[in-house]
Design an enzyme around this catalytic site. Structure first.
Site: not given
Ligand code: NAD
Ligand code: DAU
Length: 351
Positions: A132-133, A161
């Site tokens: 992640t960033d 991370k």
């Molecule tokens: P998510 O939470 O939707 O999915 C995570 C998955 O991992 C789930 O299916 C969960 O069951 C599985 N998991 C959790 N713990 C586990 C374990 N111990 N063993 C096996 N499986 C397990 O997450 P996401 O948003 O899809 O993110 C996926 C990856 O991308 C993560 O590594 C996250 O750090 C990275 N990432 C996410 C974002 C974002 O915006 N969502 C951005 C950049 C990077």
């Molecule tokens: O930047 C990449 C990351 O983005 C990933 O690595 C993470 O897995 C992913 O969850 C996400 O993190 P953020 O914390 O940025 O995402 P989130 O959707 O939780 O929040 C986005 C922004 O919105 C953040 O500034 C917090 C704010 N927020 C979030 C929630 C859940 C609110 O204002 N209200 C809310 O209820």
């Protein structure tokens, strides 16, 4: 070429899009999706491809050393795309140890298995770590995160991370394990668990519930459509240079409050509500502890060296996302029942 690829976390949000892309695009690859099915994992995300002959699902925990070693021994994976993680910053504030366990120890467990089973077959193997960033910390209003930006994680999630990224690089430096890492900005799109800002807001707007905006809504995120992230992962997996890091981003910065107003407009139109109806649900609530102000990715290395760029404009992406949530009411109802309502009450009821 026939390959067996292990994708961890493939039942989650981003993982399910990566699994789908690989299963459909590479019929000659065998795709093994390993997922613990935590609250965030959902096999419903993959019901369109789960009968394909090149797909197999294994329910397992990446922290389970014996099982992970046995699977590496049995399948002799050619590549690993490691997405399994605890991924929600707010949950990391209430339960940091779950993040240490899965994100740090689970990643090291996979690295150890790859190191032991792959031995010195380094030319044919690749361990791709999806990160992640947030590892770079928080920006003020100017500047970008580059691949060379020093790590400065601020939340338990981003610290876990960052730690896993360091271990992945350490295994490359020390044992020559063939690795690649990418650091991506905020994703949005279909199948995202509604604890994250966009799907949580869509669900609340649909149900006429308050939209909780942390602090003053001034924080800025760089949003990327999830299928564009999956496409970037594909390009990096096949064309990336071993040992390198690639930043992935949408070049699409939004202040949270502006994003919520945009979402409210789209929802009003889709639900045939008079303009301004959904925006009345906006509610400012107590800020997130240690809330990072701004993330912004410079992805020019990936664009110039490997030829990837985001395909969707945000306007199109957010409409597609809203359409998906409105068309998949049952999916949403299934995930917000049970554990979710407990989480939601703890997180927001007394905020
Ligand atoms: P998510 O939470 O939707 O999915 C995570 C998955 O991992 C789930 O299916 C969960 O069951 C599985 N998991 C959790 N713990 C586990 C374990 N111990 N063993 C096996 N499986 C397990 O997450 P996401 O948003 O899809 O993110 C996926 C990856 O991308 C993560 O590594 C996250 O750090 C990275 N990432 C996410 C974002 C974002 O915006 N969502 C951005 C950049 C990077
Ligand atoms: O930047 C990449 C990351 O983005 C990933 O690595 C993470 O897995 C992913 O969850 C996400 O993190 P953020 O914390 O940025 O995402 P989130 O959707 O939780 O929040 C986005 C922004 O919105 C953040 O500034 C917090 C704010 N927020 C979030 C929630 C859940 C609110 O204002 N209200 C809310 O209820």
């Amino acid at each position: 070429m026939m390959k067996t690829i292990l994708i961890t976390g493939g039942a989650g949000f981003i993982g399910s899009h990566v699994v789908r892309l690989y299963v459909n695009k590479y019929p000659d690859y065998k795709i093994v999706n390993l997922d613990k099915l935590t609250y965030a994992g959902n096999l419903e995300n993959l019901k369109d491809i789960d009968k394909k002959p090149n797909y197999e699902f294994i329910k397992a925990d990446i922290c389970d050393t014996e099982t992970i070693f046995a699977l590496f021994q049995k399948y002799l994976f050619d590549g690993v795309i490691h997405l399994a993680a605890e991924s929600h910053v707010d949950r990391s504030i209430t339960d940091p140890m779950a993040f240490v366990k899965t994100n740090v120890i689970g990643t090291c467990n996979l690295l150890n298995a790859a190191k032991a089973i792959w031995k010195d077959q380094h030319d044919e193997k690749l361990f791709y770590h999806v990160s992640t960033d947030e590892v770079y910390g928080s920006l003020e209003h100017e500047g970008f995160f580059y691949e060379t930006t020093a790590y400065d994680p601020q939340s338990p999630y981003s610290a876990s991370k960052a730690s896993s990224d360091h271990f992945v690089r350490a295994y490359h430096n020390t044992y020559k394990l063939p690795i690649v890492i990418s650091n991506c900005s905020n994703n949005y799109g279909a199948n995202q668990f509604p604890e994250k800002l966009i799907p949580l807001s869509i669900n609340n707007i649909k149900n006429n519930k308050p939209i909780p905006v942390y602090g003053k809504g001034e924080n800025i995120r760089d949003w990327l459509y999830v299928e564009d992230h999956a496409a970037a992962i594909d390009v990096i997996f096949h064309k990336g240079k071993t040992g390198e890091t690639y930043n992935i981003g949408g070049n699409n910065e939004w202040k949270n409050i502006d994003l919520i107003y945009k979402l409210c407009d789209v929802m009003d139109k889709k639900l045939n509500r008079p303009a301004g109806t959904s925006a009345r649900l906006i509610t400012f609530v107590k800020d997130r502890a240690g809330h990072d102000l701004r993330y912004a990715i410079d992805s020019s290395k990936l664009q110039k060296e490997l030829g990837w760029s985001p395909s969707l404009q945000f306007e199109e992406g957010i409409e597609k996302t809203v359409d998906w949530y409105l068309a998949n009411e049952q999916w949403l109802m299934n995930v917000v029942s049970g554990e979710y309502s407990k989480y939601y009450d703890n997180q927001y009821l007394h905020r």
